[in-house]
Design an enzyme around this catalytic site. Structure first.
Site, PDB file in Angstrom:
ATOM      1  N   HIS A   1      13.639  27.043 -26.139  1.00 15.69           N
ATOM      2  CA  HIS A   1      13.850  25.661 -25.862  1.00 15.69           C
ATOM      3  C   HIS A   1      15.224  25.085 -26.847  1.00 15.69           C
ATOM      4  CE1 HIS A   1      13.311  22.194 -23.568  1.00 15.69           C
ATOM      5  NE2 HIS A   1      12.725  21.263 -24.344  1.00 15.69           N
TER       6      HIS A   1
ATOM      7  N   HIS B   1       4.138  18.675 -22.418  1.00 16.38           N
ATOM      8  CA  HIS B   1       4.799  18.687 -23.881  1.00 16.38           C
ATOM      9  C   HIS B   1       3.673  18.632 -25.011  1.00 16.38           C
ATOM     10  CE1 HIS B   1       7.846  17.203 -21.479  1.00 16.38           C
ATOM     11  NE2 HIS B   1       8.783  17.425 -22.354  1.00 16.38           N
TER      12      HIS B   1
ATOM     13  N   ASP C   1       6.465  22.169 -23.624  1.00 13.83           N
ATOM     14  CA  ASP C   1       7.777  22.161 -24.412  1.00 13.83           C
ATOM     15  C   ASP C   1       7.666  21.303 -25.699  1.00 13.83           C
ATOM     16  OD1 ASP C   1       8.641  23.153 -22.034  1.00 13.83           O
ATOM     17  OD2 ASP C   1      10.053  21.629 -21.584  1.00 13.83           O
ATOM     18  N   ASP C   2       8.818  21.575 -26.511  1.00 13.87           N
ATOM     19  CA  ASP C   2       9.066  20.528 -27.842  1.00 13.87           C
ATOM     20  C   ASP C   2       8.168  21.071 -28.813  1.00 13.87           C
ATOM     21  OD1 ASP C   2      10.925  19.641 -26.032  1.00 13.87           O
ATOM     22  OD2 ASP C   2      10.150  17.609 -26.183  1.00 13.87           O
TER      23      ASP C   2
ATOM     24  N   HIS D   1      17.351  20.815 -29.945  1.00 14.58           N
ATOM     25  CA  HIS D   1      16.964  20.016 -28.802  1.00 14.58           C
ATOM     26  C   HIS D   1      18.233  19.054 -28.286  1.00 14.58           C
ATOM     27  CE1 HIS D   1      14.725  17.794 -25.824  1.00 14.58           C
ATOM     28  NE2 HIS D   1      13.676  18.777 -25.678  1.00 14.58           N
TER      29      HIS D   1
HETATM   30 ZN    ZN Z   1      12.244  19.453 -24.504  1.00 18.35          ZN
END
Ligand code: ZN
Length: 489
Positions: free
Chosen positions: A349, A440, A299-300, A353
């Site tokens: 995603h 991540h 993620d991210d 955020h």
């Molecule tokens: Zn995230």
């Protein structure tokens, strides 16, 4: 009474047909051939190619084919020259050429042109290719204009006086995989690719066996395996080998996997050697439903550390799912493209955020749509899965997102520990078949962890798959607006 009348009618019709066929040649005035040009063209072909007057049935058939547009002037001319009636004449090359001149150019053969065509025929060029030369010429086009018919063209046959090894190899793929002769254009381009080593023998074989033309044949599993034997091994299937491959297909292995088994064998290597071509290595990722699998998710990102994760996956022929954030996607679109081309899945995603349970319905959609546009720009396709930031979900979020919502079954907490060993341990000590692992790729220690986790899982027999693949093999697929945590038993 009725019956008598009917019989009488039949009798009359029969008389007429016999009269038309046998008693006299047909002329335009007696039949309703509205298109005089087409009619004249067909009559001409009868006279110049077959050397006789048309019969009524044949004339009518050819007339209809041309008028309806289902055949062009060139195709009808070809069919006359390829007809059993013409072939039975067993004409010499000289006569064949003179017939072409008469029929298609409406003149006698001339010196230079005639010599050139003769030289080609003598060298063994197929007659259909010479005919193609005639119908593709300006002179034939003028003839067609005169009769107001559509000219069109015909396909030539591939002809090479001395076939090279690569040409022979391609020709056998045409015959075995597609069941036909090579067309000139296809032969030229495949030969260029193979002879210049742009693709290996295995790649070219893949191009044929998985071509739309071959797929359209809708081969059964058995027919597919038998095709591989004849195309790649130059022999029929032995019963043991056939049974083994059939079993693999029946338990859910892909045809690409079976293909790779064939082209990576010694026997295919020998076939390639016989044609003096480069066999090449062939790899296709294939999921074995009977072996454990896990979906790593990152993620991210993407971030400067993403390439390390991708390198680790690529080295072991594995994939993962990347839930990208719009703000990062706009900085590193090339990493998204690379991941997608490796077979990884790209998930959404959000754009920057936010906790989606604290923003409006419209803002949720705005967050998703902006990132989707960036994903589309990098991959040509939209995200098919979404992960909400922090895993926050409520009914508004579920309704607003037109994707399956993917959470996780193993949380490595890598964002908090920022410790490679802790992340590695968390995965390797807890992983089970069907898990979705949260990591991540924004953090350097996580990239380092991926470099250890990927080979370690492979060593244990795990297949690293995308979330969608995991859902397909371990669940019942994915549905939009639903939340998924993992697919362990
Ligand atoms: Zn995230």
């Amino acid at each position: 009474m009725k019956k008598t009348k009917h019989l009488l009618c039949c009798h009359l019709v029969l008389m007429l047909i016999l009269f038309a066929c046998v008693a006299m040649p047909v002329t335009a005035s007696e039949t309703p051939y509205d298109n005089q040009g087409v009619h004249g063209y067909v009559v001409r072909l009868y006279e110049t190619v077959l050397g006789r007057q048309p019969d009524e049935i044949g004339l009518n058939e050819w007339y209809q084919l041309l008028v309806s547009g289902s055949q062009t002037g060139a195709q009808v001319a070809r069919d006359f020259f390829m007809s059993p009636e013409y072939l039975e004449k067993n004409t010499s090359n000289d006569t064949y050429l003179r017939d072409l001149y008469r029929a298609l150019f409406d003149r006698d053969a001339d010196g230079i042109g005639y010599e050139e065509w003769m030289a080609q025929l003598d060298a063994g060029v197929p007659r259909i290719n010479i005919l193609k030369g005639f119908v593709d010429s300006i002179e034939f086009s003028e003839l067609c204009n005169r009769f107001s018919i559509e000219k069109g063209t015909v396909e030539g046959e591939y002809y090479g006086p001395e076939l090279t090894g690569t040409e022979k190899f391609i020709l056998r793929l045409y015959k075995t995989a597609l069941g036909r002769d090579a067309d000139e254009e296809g032969m030229t381009s495949w030969n260029y690719i193979l002879a210049n080593k742009i693709q290996s023998g295995a790649d070219v074989a893949f191009g044929f066996i998985f071509s739309p033309e071959c797929i359209k044949m809708n081969l059964s599993n058995q027919a597919f395996v038998e095709l591989l034997y004849s195309a790649l091994f130059d022999r029929g299937a032995d019963s043991e080998g056939l049974a083994t491959w059939m079993h693999e297909l029946e338990r859910g292995m892909s045809r690409e996997y079976v293909f790779s088994g064939f082209v990576n064998s010694i026997e295919f290597g020998e076939l390639c050697a016989a044609y003096n071509i480069d066999k090449g290595d062939f790899y296709v990722r294939c999921i074995d439903p009977d072996k454990p699998m896990v979906a790593l998710t990152f993620d991210d990102g993407p971030s400067a550390h993403t390439p390390r994760v991708l390198d680790a996956l690529e080295q072991y022929h594995q994939v993962a799912t990347f839930f990208v954030v719009g703000t990062c996607a706009s900085v590193y679109p090339e990493y998204i493209t690379r991941a997608y081309e490796m077979g990884c899945e790209i998930g959404n995603h959000t754009y920057n955020h936010p906790d989606l349970t604290r923003v409006s319905y419209a803002e949720i959609q705005n967050q998703i749509n902006k990132t989707n546009a960036l994903i589309y720009k990098a991959t040509g396709t939209y995200a098919t899965v979404t992960r909400t930031p922090g895993g926050s979900v409520n009914n508004t979020v579920k309704n607003a997102i037109n994707n399956p919502i993917i959470l996780w079954s193993i949380d490595t907490v890598d964002w908090k520990t920022r410790n490679t060993q802790a992340t590695v341990n968390c995965v390797l000590n807890n992983v089970e078949d069907g898990d979705i692992v949260l990591m991540h790729d924004l953090h350097k220690p996580t990239a380092a962890a991926a470099e250890i986790i990927v080979p370690a899982l492979v060593e244990r027999g795990y297949q690293l798959v995308t979330v969608s693949e995991l859902a397909q093999y371990r669940g019942n697929g994915l549905e939009n607006h639903k939340v998924y945590y993992g697919f362990t038993n």
